[in-house]
Design a protein around this motif. Structure first.
Motif, PDB file in Angstrom:
ATOM      1  N   PHE A  94      -5.145  -0.632   8.235  1.00 18.29           N
ATOM      2  CA  PHE A  94      -4.374  -1.935   8.479  1.00 18.29           C
ATOM      3  C   PHE A  94      -2.860  -1.409   8.210  1.00 18.29           C
ATOM      4  N   LEU A  95      -1.999  -0.192   9.590  1.00 18.36           N
ATOM      5  CA  LEU A  95      -1.662   0.444   9.646  1.00 18.36           C
ATOM      6  C   LEU A  95       0.009  -0.205   9.306  1.00 18.36           C
ATOM      7  N   CYS A  96       1.267   0.085   8.349  1.00 17.30           N
ATOM      8  CA  CYS A  96       2.668  -0.892   8.516  1.00 17.30           C
ATOM      9  C   CYS A  96       3.092   0.659   7.890  1.00 17.30           C
ATOM     10  N   ASN A  97       4.161   0.189   8.999  1.00 16.99           N
ATOM     11  CA  ASN A  97       5.417   1.471   9.701  1.00 16.99           C
ATOM     12  C   ASN A  97       6.958   1.110   8.879  1.00 16.99           C
ATOM     13  N   THR A  98       7.650   1.405   7.710  1.00 15.01           N
ATOM     14  CA  THR A  98       8.435   0.996   6.615  1.00 15.01           C
ATOM     15  C   THR A  98       9.334   1.702   8.087  1.00 15.01           C
ATOM     16  N   ASN A  99       9.652   2.381   8.314  1.00 10.01           N
ATOM     17  CA  ASN A  99      11.230   2.887   9.488  1.00 10.01           C
ATOM     18  C   ASN A  99      11.601   3.158   8.212  1.00 10.01           C
ATOM     19  N   TRP A 100      11.042   3.457   7.533  1.00 12.03           N
ATOM     20  CA  TRP A 100      12.018   4.343   6.195  1.00 12.03           C
ATOM     21  C   TRP A 100      12.823   3.227   5.459  1.00 12.03           C
ATOM     22  N   GLU A 101      12.449   2.351   5.542  1.00 10.74           N
ATOM     23  CA  GLU A 101      13.795   0.984   5.165  1.00 10.74           C
ATOM     24  C   GLU A 101      12.688   0.407   3.412  1.00 10.74           C
ATOM     25  N   ARG A 102      13.455   0.991   2.584  1.00  8.89           N
ATOM     26  CA  ARG A 102      12.694   0.516   1.477  1.00  8.89           C
ATOM     27  C   ARG A 102      11.999  -1.238   1.364  1.00  8.89           C
ATOM     28  N   GLU A 103      13.056  -1.420   1.646  1.00  6.36           N
ATOM     29  CA  GLU A 103      12.947  -3.560   1.612  1.00  6.36           C
ATOM     30  C   GLU A 103      11.792  -3.241   2.706  1.00  6.36           C
ATOM     31  N   ARG A 104      10.955  -3.067   3.523  1.00  5.58           N
ATOM     32  CA  ARG A 104      10.371  -2.958   4.276  1.00  5.58           C
ATOM     33  C   ARG A 104       9.076  -2.356   3.695  1.00  5.58           C
ATOM     34  N   GLU A 105       8.964  -1.525   2.259  1.00  6.40           N
ATOM     35  CA  GLU A 105       7.920  -1.119   2.101  1.00  6.40           C
ATOM     36  C   GLU A 105       7.269  -2.017   1.106  1.00  6.40           C
ATOM     37  N   THR A 106       8.151  -2.243   0.451  1.00  3.83           N
ATOM     38  CA  THR A 106       8.374  -3.182  -0.486  1.00  3.83           C
ATOM     39  C   THR A 106       7.192  -4.892  -0.239  1.00  3.83           C
ATOM     40  N   HIS A 107       7.784  -4.745   0.801  1.00  6.26           N
ATOM     41  CA  HIS A 107       7.705  -6.156   1.735  1.00  6.26           C
ATOM     42  C   HIS A 107       6.290  -5.784   2.568  1.00  6.26           C
ATOM     43  N   TYR A 108       5.979  -5.110   2.775  1.00  7.21           N
ATOM     44  CA  TYR A 108       4.168  -5.044   2.982  1.00  7.21           C
ATOM     45  C   TYR A 108       3.119  -4.590   1.911  1.00  7.21           C
ATOM     46  N   ILE A 109       3.483  -3.912   0.674  1.00  7.89           N
ATOM     47  CA  ILE A 109       3.007  -3.561  -0.080  1.00  7.89           C
ATOM     48  C   ILE A 109       2.121  -5.633  -0.644  1.00  7.89           C
ATOM     49  N   ASN A 110       3.466  -6.126  -0.942  1.00  6.33           N
ATOM     50  CA  ASN A 110       3.503  -7.514  -1.223  1.00  6.33           C
ATOM     51  C   ASN A 110       2.108  -8.319  -0.198  1.00  6.33           C
ATOM     52  N   LEU A 111       2.267  -7.897   1.008  1.00 10.09           N
ATOM     53  CA  LEU A 111       1.142  -8.532   2.530  1.00 10.09           C
ATOM     54  C   LEU A 111       0.106  -7.823   1.612  1.00 10.09           C
ATOM     55  N   LEU A 112      -0.185  -6.739   1.709  1.00  5.34           N
ATOM     56  CA  LEU A 112      -1.485  -5.986   1.320  1.00  5.34           C
ATOM     57  C   LEU A 112      -2.009  -6.798   0.751  1.00  5.34           C
ATOM     58  N   ILE A 113      -1.392  -6.767  -0.435  1.00  3.86           N
ATOM     59  CA  ILE A 113      -1.759  -7.006  -2.050  1.00  3.86           C
ATOM     60  C   ILE A 113      -2.500  -8.611  -1.323  1.00  3.86           C
ATOM     61  N   GLU A 114      -0.985  -9.549  -0.968  1.00  7.03           N
ATOM     62  CA  GLU A 114      -1.703 -10.124  -0.264  1.00  7.03           C
ATOM     63  C   GLU A 114      -3.306 -10.801   0.216  1.00  7.03           C
ATOM     64  N   LYS A 115      -3.509 -10.011   1.067  1.00  2.00           N
ATOM     65  CA  LYS A 115      -4.149  -9.996   2.339  1.00  2.00           C
ATOM     66  C   LYS A 115      -5.346  -9.447   1.739  1.00  2.00           C
ATOM     67  N   ARG A 116      -5.152  -8.730   0.178  1.00  2.00           N
ATOM     68  CA  ARG A 116      -6.497  -8.355  -0.603  1.00  2.00           C
ATOM     69  C   ARG A 116      -7.690  -7.375   0.584  1.00  2.00           C
ATOM     70  N   VAL A 117      -5.898  -7.112   0.904  1.00  2.00           N
ATOM     71  CA  VAL A 117      -7.107  -5.803   1.390  1.00  2.00           C
ATOM     72  C   VAL A 117      -7.700  -4.823  -0.176  1.00  2.00           C
ATOM     73  N   ASP A 118      -9.159  -3.692   0.664  1.00  5.94           N
ATOM     74  CA  ASP A 118      -9.682  -3.695  -0.585  1.00  5.94           C
ATOM     75  C   ASP A 118      -9.107  -2.269  -1.728  1.00  5.94           C
ATOM     76  N   GLY A 119      -8.122  -1.822  -0.542  1.00  8.64           N
ATOM     77  CA  GLY A 119      -6.818  -0.480  -1.182  1.00  8.64           C
ATOM     78  C   GLY A 119      -5.846  -0.557  -0.594  1.00  8.64           C
ATOM     79  N   ILE A 120      -4.889   0.321  -1.461  1.00 11.67           N
ATOM     80  CA  ILE A 120      -4.250   1.031  -0.213  1.00 11.67           C
ATOM     81  C   ILE A 120      -3.652   2.681   0.069  1.00 11.67           C
ATOM     82  N   ILE A 121      -3.223   3.083   0.562  1.00 10.91           N
ATOM     83  CA  ILE A 121      -2.706   4.067   0.747  1.00 10.91           C
ATOM     84  C   ILE A 121      -1.349   4.832   0.981  1.00 10.91           C
ATOM     85  N   ILE A 122      -0.553   5.004   0.534  1.00 14.09           N
ATOM     86  CA  ILE A 122       0.839   4.984   0.785  1.00 14.09           C
ATOM     87  C   ILE A 122       1.245   6.684   0.881  1.00 14.09           C
ATOM     88  N   ALA A 123       1.932   6.987   1.898  1.00 15.57           N
ATOM     89  CA  ALA A 123       2.858   8.176   2.006  1.00 15.57           C
ATOM     90  C   ALA A 123       4.768   7.492   1.765  1.00 15.57           C
TER      91      ALA A 123
END
Lengths: 336, 336
Positions: A94-123
């Motif tokens: 699941f590729l998520c692009n934050t566009n250098w926006e902090r708010e998107r970053e936390t949004h996506y972290i939450n989203l991925l956790i809620e979608k119960r992905v098995d793990g996350i890789i973050i730059a």
DNA sequence: GAAAAGATTGCAAACGTTTGCTATTATTAC
DNA sequence: GTAATAATAGCAAACGTTTGCAATCTTTTC
């Protein structure tokens, strides 16, 4: 709407648990029955509902990748490595692009956790790491890639940015340049701080003095590299060489220099960082520090899969944590 | 492992259906109870399980995007538009990169369907469309973007490729060129066939004759553009201008021409297609046909959301199908 | 003060799978 | 032919939510 396992069962005239076993190729179902079921499934065009499966299995065979800028060719390369590695292990990304926006970053972290992905890789965007760790209070496996928090007990992979910065600066110094500027992202950015450290290290090693006027912080975008060098040149105070913190900014610098009627490397030499594909174009021929992007992605997946396995086995995360630091490589071309 | 709604209920001392209502901000729950529940949820660091929710709701608020080449900057731009549009409507996007491999394309289609995304946006590899439609026998909403099958009853958005090809060729003709080559992807590729058609149209309109030796088919990659022009030049049979089917190939052509000691546009003029960011770099200054990439992405989401709504309302898909054809724009720079 | 109405909460079914356990049937051994 | 065993199939619970309906409690109305 979509046919379910029960529809298949009805058509094949068996119970739906048998269908489940048959389609999953589990043992203990008669070959004839299996055939009948497979035929029924095909006839109905049945697709198992991965959501229902994920619910009972407690895993989704998917992972998230959060990057700050999909238009910086650096990240698509990393992504390719990750995707290839993931696929080999049956995972999807699941590729998520934050566009250098902090708010998107936390949004996506939450989203991925809620979608119960098995793990996350973050730059990560650097100054959000505390926030990230706050959000991450779920015990989901996470690996950092490319931009690593200085202290973390998570697995991560990146290159040796200090050494990268050192190599770039050393090269310029040995090429005879003395006034060498640095253009980077805002202070506090992990990988950039390290590249800057490498830069300073080289100065120290060669007994040269830093000139603060030539150390500039902006962001990671080409336009910014362009703007900064333009301003410097207009003000008449500019160094004879520039170490730009990524190739995109270096390209911006190139543009700024040329637009000002100066030449590269004649008037100003330029060294970039990353070695994105465009750096090697004949029109560009950017001297730069290569990061093994694809390989970094591949390794990141391996680390993540390790962590996922470990967490399934109930191991504490510190046990599985591994850090990989890769070697940067100086690529000398025409700009410096 | 993760706290569930029942854990929250236990802590807040209410039934779990009340928790569900409270956290979803549904009416009919006492304000005091709601507060108590929210506090409990925070204390436990509760995240609703989107998987379970998706199962009962029958929708996942996510969509898939399948593209052939994430390293071609064209697609990241489209992706940005799609992601922005999706987010505005509370959707998230699953990006899948097929790397021009047919097998990956069908793999991802199946995967997305199994994951029960609410809809899919595809920039298809052309010759796989029949296969795609075969796989798609699920009635999931799908919109095609950028590369459209000539006949489809699905929603789609792209530019007018015939006109794009025509504009590029017309520009070269009006600039005085007569020997104009075409370098494109393999025949049978939808958008490319149309660009070629536009190219031929221009020839016809200006009463010029096609020279089949100058019409070459390869793939979509820079290396291929490079290889083709190199070979032409080596064989000594090459046109005075090239219309390349995308900017990446055009950049390859640029490289090939210069490496052969010829000049652009002096010896060979080059026009590309897409207007990726690098086309406008001062080192490149590629004349090209602009596609509104970000906007295309945004529109594609709108179409998809429309189709999703329609299919939720049980409308037949033909009713909701809409096709958007955008205008290409000629950007004249320095290469032709 | 009782009946009616409204507000709040809880119960339980449903979503579509997987899977441990049990029941049935077929096979084997004697 | 019967008992023991192996192979196959089915039942039902579980995963974590949402949501229609029923139950309870509180308030209003006359």
């Amino acid at each position: 709407m979509n046919p379910t396992i029960k529809d298949v069962a009805r058509l094949a005239n068996v119970s739906y648990s048998t269908v489940s076993r048959a389609l999953a190729n589990r043992p203990g179902v008669n070959e004839a029955t299996r055939c009948k079921i497979i035929r029924a499934a095909e006839e109905l065009n049945y697709r198992p509902n991965a959501i229902a499966r994920g619910l009972v299995r407690g895993q989704t065979l998917s992972m998230g990748l959060i990057i700050p800028d999909i238009t910086n060719p650096f990240f698509p390369e990393v992504h390719r490595g990750i995707e290839d590695g993931a696929r080999e292990s049956g995972y999807s990304v699941f590729l998520c692009n934050t566009n250098w926006e902090r708010e998107r970053e936390t949004h996506y972290i939450n989203l991925l956790i809620e979608k119960r992905v098995d793990g996350i890789i973050i730059a990560p965007i650097s100054d959000t790491v505390d926030k990230i760790e706050e959000e991450l209070k779920s015990n989901i496996p996470v690996v950092y890639v490319s931009n690593l928090p200085p202290k973390t007990d998570r697995s991560c992979v990146a290159i040796d940015n200090i050494r990268g910065g050192f190599l770039a600066t050393k090269h310029l110094i040995e090429s005879g340049y003395r006034e060498i500027g640095f253009i980077g992202a805002p202070e506090g950015s992990f990988s950039i701080d390290q590249r800057l450290e490498g830069y300073k290290l080289a100065f120290r090693k060669y007994g040269m003095k830093l000139d603060q006027r030539f150390i500039c912080f902006g962001d990671f975008k080409r336009e910014t590299g362009y703007r900064i060098i333009k301003r410097m040149i207009e003000e008449g105070i500019y160094p004879r060489a520039i170490f730009a913190e990524n190739d995109l900014m270096a390209l911006g610098v190139l543009q700024g220099v040329k637009e000002s009627g100066l030449s590269v490397p004649g008037d100003i030499a330029v060294v970039g960082f990353d070695d994105i594909p465009f750096a090697s174009f004949p029109e560009v021929q950017l001297t730069t520090i290569r990061q093994p992007k694809y390989e970094m992605g591949k390794m990141a997946v391996q680390l993540l899969l390790n962590d996922i396995r470990a967490s399934n086995n109930g191991l504490r995360k510190e046990l599985s944590c591994r850090k990989i630091i890769l070697e940067p490589e100086l690529i000398v071309r025409k700009t410096g």
